[in-house]
Design a protein around this motif. Sequence first.
Motif: not given
Lengths: 223, 187
Positions: B126, B166, B169-170, B172-174, B176-177, B182-183
């Motif tokens: 992160l 926003h 978080f976007k 962070l979502l990317l 994770l993708e 990480l997941k």
Amino acid sequence: MDYYEYIDDYISGKLSDELKLDFENAMKLDDSLKLAVENYDEAKSISEGLLEIDIMGTIDKLSSEKNLQKQEELPTSKASIFTMRRIMAAASIIGLIAIATWWLGNNDKLQEELWTKNYVQIIDPDAVKSGDGVEGKDPLATVKHYYARNYNEECIEAVDQLIQNTDNRDTLSLAYLYLGDTYLKRSYHQGTNQWKEAIAAFEKSNEKDAIKRKQWAIDLSSY
Amino acid sequence: MLDRIRSGKEGRDAVISELYYDQSLINRIHGVLHKYGGKKEDFQDVFNTSLMQFIKSTVRNKELKFTSDIHSYICGIAKYVWLGELKKRGKYLTDNIDDQYDLADDFTPESLLINHSKKEIIANLLKRLGRNCKEVLMYWANGYKMSEIAELMNYKSEGMVRKKKHNCFKELLLMLEQNPDLKMILK
């Protein structure tokens, strides 16, 4: 339209029917958005965990600082004792001190290692379960009660009283086991150096466990 | 003290530092451990975890107040943490230990979200997120309102926090993708 902005509301079911439909259509066209929805819980969980990471980071930093301080303290205080004129003499004294410190430190370490590896508290489920007071308890239960809570002084006193008031061999055997172990705990945790008392008590006990504990007392007392 | 813990990272870190070096607290937690059969080498883990749980609970639960003094409260946590550890090690012979030990009834530690051994890995992954990003996400995920985050982090408006959250978080979502590992680590 940036549909990412609506993920929270979509997940929590707060979107209007119209917007929900738009959002779901957008997901069909945008794989990334679809994946973002799939990964939402993990992302939120990571975000939540950031607090733990931050706090642990601060604590770890403090731990490192503390360890560093410990390492630095010893040479500084020694150096301030000696003047330059006495460096040669001091060097030999420092050498002796270092050897003694190492020997004592090493002994402490070995003793701690021995304790950690071997020592197990005697666990009596009834004593652990019993309430806070000793009222109404028989003398042996009182000994166990104090022992289980590490009230060492009270435990020794309770054994003394029990010994004076009973001649039941089984009860005495158990009482001496608890007495020996209490001396063992006191010697190690409180530095009372009552290893001999521990050994003597274990010798008076017929419990199997007493032989093992007596040997620990002998070994621990040698450091 | 509770207000300082909730006042942001600076105040929170200052309190952690004070408590970490508080000899009276250290002695009392040693006492708790000693009473329940803990050894010297168990102290640091129990102490650190208890301190972490205390700070975390205070930040997460803004209504939390104490009926006893803070040291007693942290000792209650330490007792809970240590007995939990003993249970894990299978050292107790009874299942009803909680009742018998009169645990602090105003405290039930939440299970840790991030396993300590995974902490470093996650923290490293992160790193790309900026400090402010992490802070905003952290408060948001721990139940703070946008207005509260704005006040804590000196943002001019709620709207700015919303936008920041926003974007972060976007991101962070990317991440994770792009980092399926990480997941997996979280599982």
